[in-house]
Motif scaffolding. Structure first.
Motif: not given
Lengths: 136, 136
Positions: B73-82
């Protein structure tokens, strides 16, 4: 979700029953999943459409791609009016079971605008540019 | 719909304002559109995710792909964790203005299972087979 998670660590070659996988697909509230069609051989993305369970079963059993038309509210045998049919070469499912990717052999243009692909509009700076002409 | 229909017969090179196109996208009831990411150069389909208007504007302005995560339910900056970010190379819109196709330069595997593509499950007869191993 657990169904798909279990497969993540399975080795290549491991398989599950198609029937079980279809039952576990993440059909949305309208009973549909998004389906990407790409051209067999080149991999070019042609279009995205939707399938319900019936459309998917027909596609897999006949080898001719059948979508569910949301605007018409019925099965849409791709090419039924235009003759621009799609023959199914390979069907894949994504890691979450909520998207299908089909390799298809496309007869004629995939797009109703007579272009090879539906993605004929390209973002260029602060404009969106027509980048493909219809096939003649 | 008329906005997109008008473009069908426009010649290559014709353009419209990006701002107008974004306003005319067929955002669904949740304010989202499906977005296909394909690998720049090879065209391989990597994944399908969703964007809201904010995610799209951020992606276009920063050149780093940002989706909207429906599960979080929020923006997901692809790669923000990985760290497996996607750099935007090209963005296209389909003929009906209801799907986006991004060419991306993918760092590392696109899939959370550590596979290059999310589409690692292949329908084979009456089975669904694991066809890709995670990248090492």
């Amino acid at each position: 979700m657990d169904f798909w998670r279990t497969l993540e660590s399975a080795p290549p070659g491991h398989s599950v029953a198609l029937e079980d996988a279809i039952a576990q697909l993440a059909w949305n509230d309208a009973g549909l999943v998004p389906v990407i069609a790409s051209q067999h051989g080149t991999g070019e993305v042609l279009m995205l459409a939707w399938m319900n369970r019936e459309a998917l079963l027909e596609t897999l059993s006949t080898g001719r791609v059948c979508y569910y038309s949301r605007s018409r509210g019925r099965l849409w045998r791709k090419g039924e009016e235009s003759g621009h049919v799609q023959r199914l070469v390979r069907a894949r499912i994504d890691c979450d079971g909520d998207v299908l990717l089909l390799d298809v052999a496309q007869t004629g243009p995939a797009c109703h605008t007579q272009r090879r692909t539906c993605f004929y509009l390209t973002v260029t700076g602060d404009r969106v540019v027509v980048t493909d002409a219809p096939d003649l």
